[in-house]
Design an enzyme around this catalytic site. Structure first.
Site, PDB file in Angstrom:
ATOM      1  N   ARG A 233      -3.456 -11.087   5.131  1.00  0.00           N
ATOM      2  CA  ARG A 233      -2.927 -12.289   5.510  1.00  0.00           C
ATOM      3  C   ARG A 233      -2.622 -13.392   4.349  1.00  0.00           C
ATOM      4  NH1 ARG A 233      -4.608 -14.682  11.286  1.00  0.00           N
ATOM      5  NH2 ARG A 233      -6.622 -15.430  10.264  1.00  0.00           N
TER       6      ARG A 233
ATOM      7  N   ASP B 171      -9.634 -23.387  17.149  1.00  0.00           N
ATOM      8  CA  ASP B 171      -9.759 -22.640  15.895  1.00  0.00           C
ATOM      9  C   ASP B 171      -8.718 -21.878  15.541  1.00  0.00           C
ATOM     10  OD1 ASP B 171     -10.975 -21.187  18.748  1.00  0.00           O
ATOM     11  OD2 ASP B 171     -10.641 -19.641  17.265  1.00  0.00           O
TER      12      ASP B 171
ATOM     13  N   ASP C 151     -17.993  -5.814  15.442  1.00  0.00           N
ATOM     14  CA  ASP C 151     -18.307  -4.887  14.611  1.00  0.00           C
ATOM     15  C   ASP C 151     -17.325  -5.399  13.229  1.00  0.00           C
ATOM     16  OD1 ASP C 151     -15.670  -4.449  15.002  1.00  0.00           O
ATOM     17  OD2 ASP C 151     -16.137  -2.400  15.755  1.00  0.00           O
ATOM     18  N   GLY C 152     -16.761  -6.432  13.387  1.00  0.00           N
ATOM     19  CA  GLY C 152     -16.123  -7.263  12.272  1.00  0.00           C
ATOM     20  C   GLY C 152     -14.733  -6.185  12.068  1.00  0.00           C
TER      21      GLY C 152
ATOM     22  N   LYS D   8      -8.212  -9.534   6.920  1.00  0.00           N
ATOM     23  CA  LYS D   8      -8.604  -9.572   8.446  1.00  0.00           C
ATOM     24  C   LYS D   8      -8.911  -8.018   8.972  1.00  0.00           C
ATOM     25  CE  LYS D   8      -6.726 -11.187  12.847  1.00  0.00           C
ATOM     26  NZ  LYS D   8      -5.540 -11.799  13.505  1.00  0.00           N
TER      27      LYS D   8
END
Length: 464
Positions: A170, A246, A119-120, A107
């Site tokens: 994660r 989500d 930007d992720g 993540k």
């Protein structure tokens, strides 16, 4: 290369391409592990001594990885939106020595096809926050995703200011969300929907695979798990903060620790998230939102049900009723444990409601009040209630409360202190906090006390 212990499979990547995009994580400039969960690593079958920071910083793939970003949608604050893993990459599914299957996801590992202009990347503080809160939930016995590692990347991220870039690894039973079904319902075919449901049943409810009406039973089982999960949140004063579809896992695990926090002063309208302007996801609303989200899941899977339109609708309504049945059963059972009551009496719910009302009116600390109930006869707001409670207890064992009322929770001021120190390179505060949270039902001189002044204006942020 030394044996790192990876034993990855990639069954999700075997689904049709509508479900994901192939995605390599972006590499780090100078990878460094900040914190590593050695007990969890060993449970997963990994060899901690042989693993370098490269994998956890996205610079090298573990053996057997097939990195993908998953597609999903979601009802964000009630409105449908196309989403997907905008800053996460699923490396694969680790098969443990016991034969269990867990997703391994990075993540904050950079842009994906679903980044929507972002930007992720992720910053260090929000990733450490997820590490702290998810571990606290685990030791409280609440189903949750877990954190294997946080690594810095040497790549700065720009938010309101320049921050250290970091990646969280994660671990989850899966990352299949209610929003995954929302996405396939909106953009896929009925065959895609069936494949997703069959895969989810295989992954999480294998006993249903050969049952008649398995899709109805699947919905019911998801509903029961969610009812139990959200009841457990309420019982410890946990506020998720952003219960979009989500962020609701069909496995029944707590997932996506963004603007989450635990209450100090009891107030059923408590909201911490800076983006929840209208209180949609306030503490007291969480059970209702759980039911609302399940209704969206029911709408998505109903095409797989057998029967006429009216029959299908009734079947879906029955599944929502399963949610409320599970929630109410687990909440009242949990509350009886919190006040040390064995057995059931019709007036129990009324007595719990009276206690909570007194706590709200008198601005009492949620966790500390339950922990100290045996001495509540000295607390003026609770004197009369305490007499009723003692009468209800009679000769029953009050020590049950010590096993169900945590002494140590991740108090907001302690979390903030730990994160501020960690950003300066000092992890001692974080390690001390984690040590206390790993034994939540043991009194701690430092971490069992409520803050001297509850910060009613405390705000949390998603960290995107």
């Amino acid at each position: 290369m030394q044996n790192e212990g990876w034993n990855l499979e990639n069954t999700y990547a075997a689904l049709p391409e509508i479900f994901y995009q192939n995605q390599e994580p972006e590499g780090a400039v100078s990878p460094e592990i900040v914190i590593f969960n050695q007990p969890l690593a060993k449970e997963l079958g990994l060899n901690p001594a042989n693993i370098s920071p490269d994998i956890f910083a996205g610079s090298r793939l573990p053996c057997g990885a097939n990195p993908i970003s998953q597609a999903y949608a979601g009802y964000q604050f009630g409105h449908f939106a196309m989403l997907g893993d905008g800053r996460a990459v699923l490396l694969g599914e680790q098969i443990t020595p016991k034969g269990d299957r867990f997703d391994i996801q990075l993540k904050g590992s950079g842009r994906t096809a679903f980044s929507r202009g972002g930007d992720g990347r992720a910053a260090l503080s929000p990733m450490l926050r997820e590490y702290i809160i998810s571990e606290a939930m685990y030791f409280l016995g609440i189903p949750t995703t877990r954190s294997l590692a946080v690594a810095t990347t040497g790549v700065d991220v720009m938010r309101e200011k320049t921050l250290q870039g970091a990646i969280l690894t994660r671990v989850a039973s899966s990352h299949i969300r209610v929003g995954t079904f929302n996405y396939i319902s909106a953009f896929g075919t009925k065959d895609d929907l069936r494949k997703l449901a069959d895969y989810s049943i295989w992954r999480h409810f294998p006993d249903l695979e050969n049952k008649e009406n398995k899709y109805i039973l699947f919905l019911q089982e998801v509903a029961k798990r969610q009812g139990s999960l959200i009841a457990s949140w309420q019982l410890v004063g946990f506020i998720h903060g952003v219960m979009n579809t989500d962020n609701m896992s069909i496995s029944g695990e707590t997932i996506d620790y963004g603007p989450c926090a635990f209450m100090d002063t009891y107030d059923p309208g408590t909201v911490f998230s800076s983006i929840d302007k209208l209180g949609r996801y306030a503490y007291d609303n969480q059970p209702k939102i759980g039911a609302w989200n399940l209704a969206r899941l029911a709408e998505a899977v109903m095409p797989l049900f057998d029967g006429s339109e009216s029959e299908v609708i009734e079947q879906a309504k029955g599944s929502i009723a399963q949610y409320w049945g599970s929630y109410n059963k687990n909440w009242i059972a949990g509350m009886r444990n919190k006040v040390g009551i064995l057995g059931e009496e019709p007036t129990d719910t009324e007595m719990m409601a009276e206690l909570l009302d007194l706590m709200a009116k008198n601005k009492l600390d949620y966790t500390a009040t339950f922990r100290s109930l045996p001495s509540a006869q000295k607390s003026p707001p609770l004197i009369d209630w305490h007499k009723k409670w003692q009468s209800r207890l009679k000769n029953q064992d009050e020590n049950i409360m010590l096993k169900h009322n945590p002494a140590a929770i991740p108090r907001n001021h302690h979390v903030e202190e730990a994160l501020a120190s960690a950003e300066q390179g000092d992890l001692s505060e974080m390690h001390n906090l984690l040590a206390a949270l790993s034994k939540p039902f043991e009194d701690s001189q430092t971490y069992s006390q409520p803050p001297k002044h509850a910060n009613c204006g405390y705000k949390t942020f998603c960290g995107t």
